[in-house]
Design a protein around this motif. Sequence first.
Motif, PDB file in Angstrom:
ATOM      1  N   ARG A  24     -10.342 -10.532  10.905  1.00  0.00           N
ATOM      2  CA  ARG A  24      -9.098 -10.798  10.178  1.00  0.00           C
ATOM      3  C   ARG A  24      -7.983  -9.874  10.685  1.00  0.00           C
ATOM      4  O   ARG A  24      -6.833 -10.301  10.854  1.00  0.00           O
ATOM      5  N   VAL A  25      -8.310  -8.613  10.932  1.00  0.00           N
ATOM      6  CA  VAL A  25      -7.314  -7.651  11.404  1.00  0.00           C
ATOM      7  C   VAL A  25      -6.749  -8.103  12.750  1.00  0.00           C
ATOM      8  O   VAL A  25      -5.520  -8.085  12.967  1.00  0.00           O
ATOM      9  N   ARG A  26      -7.622  -8.544  13.653  1.00  0.00           N
ATOM     10  CA  ARG A  26      -7.161  -9.009  14.963  1.00  0.00           C
ATOM     11  C   ARG A  26      -6.364 -10.306  14.839  1.00  0.00           C
ATOM     12  O   ARG A  26      -5.362 -10.505  15.542  1.00  0.00           O
TER      13      ARG A  26
ATOM     14  N   HIS B  22      -0.264  -4.520  17.965  1.00  0.00           N
ATOM     15  CA  HIS B  22      -1.594  -3.905  17.944  1.00  0.00           C
ATOM     16  C   HIS B  22      -2.202  -3.992  16.552  1.00  0.00           C
ATOM     17  O   HIS B  22      -1.539  -3.702  15.552  1.00  0.00           O
ATOM     18  N   PRO B  23      -3.484  -4.360  16.455  1.00  0.00           N
ATOM     19  CA  PRO B  23      -4.149  -4.442  15.149  1.00  0.00           C
ATOM     20  C   PRO B  23      -4.597  -3.072  14.659  1.00  0.00           C
ATOM     21  O   PRO B  23      -5.111  -2.258  15.428  1.00  0.00           O
ATOM     22  N   VAL B  24      -4.402  -2.833  13.362  1.00  0.00           N
ATOM     23  CA  VAL B  24      -4.787  -1.561  12.744  1.00  0.00           C
ATOM     24  C   VAL B  24      -5.471  -1.836  11.410  1.00  0.00           C
ATOM     25  O   VAL B  24      -4.975  -2.640  10.607  1.00  0.00           O
ATOM     26  N   LEU B  25      -6.595  -1.171  11.176  1.00  0.00           N
ATOM     27  CA  LEU B  25      -7.229  -1.166   9.860  1.00  0.00           C
ATOM     28  C   LEU B  25      -6.846   0.142   9.185  1.00  0.00           C
ATOM     29  O   LEU B  25      -7.151   1.226   9.694  1.00  0.00           O
ATOM     30  N   ALA B  26      -6.167   0.059   8.042  1.00  0.00           N
ATOM     31  CA  ALA B  26      -5.754   1.241   7.286  1.00  0.00           C
ATOM     32  C   ALA B  26      -6.659   1.386   6.070  1.00  0.00           C
ATOM     33  O   ALA B  26      -6.708   0.494   5.217  1.00  0.00           O
TER      34      ALA B  26
ATOM     35  N   GLU C  72       7.433 -18.698   9.978  1.00  0.00           N
ATOM     36  CA  GLU C  72       7.055 -20.046   9.531  1.00  0.00           C
ATOM     37  C   GLU C  72       6.345 -20.851  10.600  1.00  0.00           C
ATOM     38  O   GLU C  72       5.737 -21.882  10.294  1.00  0.00           O
ATOM     39  N   ARG C  73       6.377 -20.388  11.842  1.00  0.00           N
ATOM     40  CA  ARG C  73       5.781 -21.151  12.929  1.00  0.00           C
ATOM     41  C   ARG C  73       4.443 -20.591  13.404  1.00  0.00           C
ATOM     42  O   ARG C  73       3.977 -20.923  14.481  1.00  0.00           O
ATOM     43  N   VAL C  74       3.830 -19.715  12.608  1.00  0.00           N
ATOM     44  CA  VAL C  74       2.558 -19.137  13.051  1.00  0.00           C
ATOM     45  C   VAL C  74       1.417 -19.630  12.149  1.00  0.00           C
ATOM     46  O   VAL C  74       0.311 -19.172  12.239  1.00  0.00           O
TER      47      VAL C  74
ATOM     48  N   ASP D 122      -2.609 -11.072  16.158  1.00  0.00           N
ATOM     49  CA  ASP D 122      -2.354 -12.159  17.105  1.00  0.00           C
ATOM     50  C   ASP D 122      -1.243 -13.079  16.594  1.00  0.00           C
ATOM     51  O   ASP D 122      -0.370 -13.504  17.356  1.00  0.00           O
ATOM     52  N   ARG D 123      -1.258 -13.375  15.297  1.00  0.00           N
ATOM     53  CA  ARG D 123      -0.218 -14.235  14.734  1.00  0.00           C
ATOM     54  C   ARG D 123       1.140 -13.540  14.776  1.00  0.00           C
ATOM     55  O   ARG D 123       2.169 -14.169  15.035  1.00  0.00           O
ATOM     56  N   ALA D 124       1.139 -12.239  14.520  1.00  0.00           N
ATOM     57  CA  ALA D 124       2.393 -11.487  14.603  1.00  0.00           C
ATOM     58  C   ALA D 124       2.910 -11.449  16.042  1.00  0.00           C
ATOM     59  O   ALA D 124       4.112 -11.571  16.286  1.00  0.00           O
ATOM     60  N   SER D 125       2.010 -11.316  17.004  1.00  0.00           N
ATOM     61  CA  SER D 125       2.406 -11.318  18.414  1.00  0.00           C
ATOM     62  C   SER D 125       3.055 -12.646  18.789  1.00  0.00           C
ATOM     63  O   SER D 125       4.067 -12.691  19.503  1.00  0.00           O
TER      64      SER D 125
END
Length: 267
Positions: A191-193, A208-212, A265-267, A197-200
């Motif tokens: 899910r984090v990745r 970059h994916p981050v788990l906080a 809206e397009r992801v 990817d959708r944000a990219s």
Amino acid sequence: MSRLRVIPTWRHGQERLYVCLTDGRNIAWYDREAARVNLLSDDHREGVLEALGPFLTGPVTVGPPPVPTPAELARLSLHPDDDLAPNRPGEALHIALDRDPGPAHRLRPDPRRRALAAEQVVGEALERLDGAGWHALHSIPLPGGDRVHHLMIGPGGLFALHTVYARKQRVLIADPMVTLGRREARPLLRRVRADADRASYALTAEVHPVLAVAGPADVRITAPLREVRVFQDTELGGLARLGGVLKPADVEALHAMARDRHTWERV
């Protein structure tokens, strides 16, 4: 010159000193951080500088206001309903709890409130990086009901953070599985990745994916992780040490794009 008044104000956490005529019209302002006096009319130059004299610290640039950058123009034209920048950490959870707070007495704590507490802790840590040239956006809605918990944009690049509540629990990470305390392991890193990817895709830039992890007793990673970074909430200040990736103008342009609801809206 006595007809000019100096009025201090605060905008976006920064002090500005406005110089006004007796009828209230602004004719100039002093941006202390930029060491610049912006004149709306050169006819008042001498009077403005005399009025601001007691407040000026060191040499300043005097002239007409700078032309807005494309990022500033985009921000100014953005409708308030489409601007994600005012979102609080956990905004979607705030709204959900306001609409349906649940029973007053329950046997177990509402998981939504725990999730909200985690996002608030992480969000506050991220917002403290604002002075280091970073921008934080929270609770970014995605099509299908998903959302990016936090997006950080700054000199070190772009980071999509997914937050988990782990107060006083041991956290075991074995890519892609994450185990919180005695709960069943979940493939959370997928899910984090996916969020990154959708944000990219939305921003046409590498995110970059981050788990906080909020408030854990211990975090143990059993093997090297692929792409994902893991931070405890107390370690997020380390992002401020990252740099050399984005120039200030690029940071502002990406922030202007990311805060626009329509971008997602397009992801």
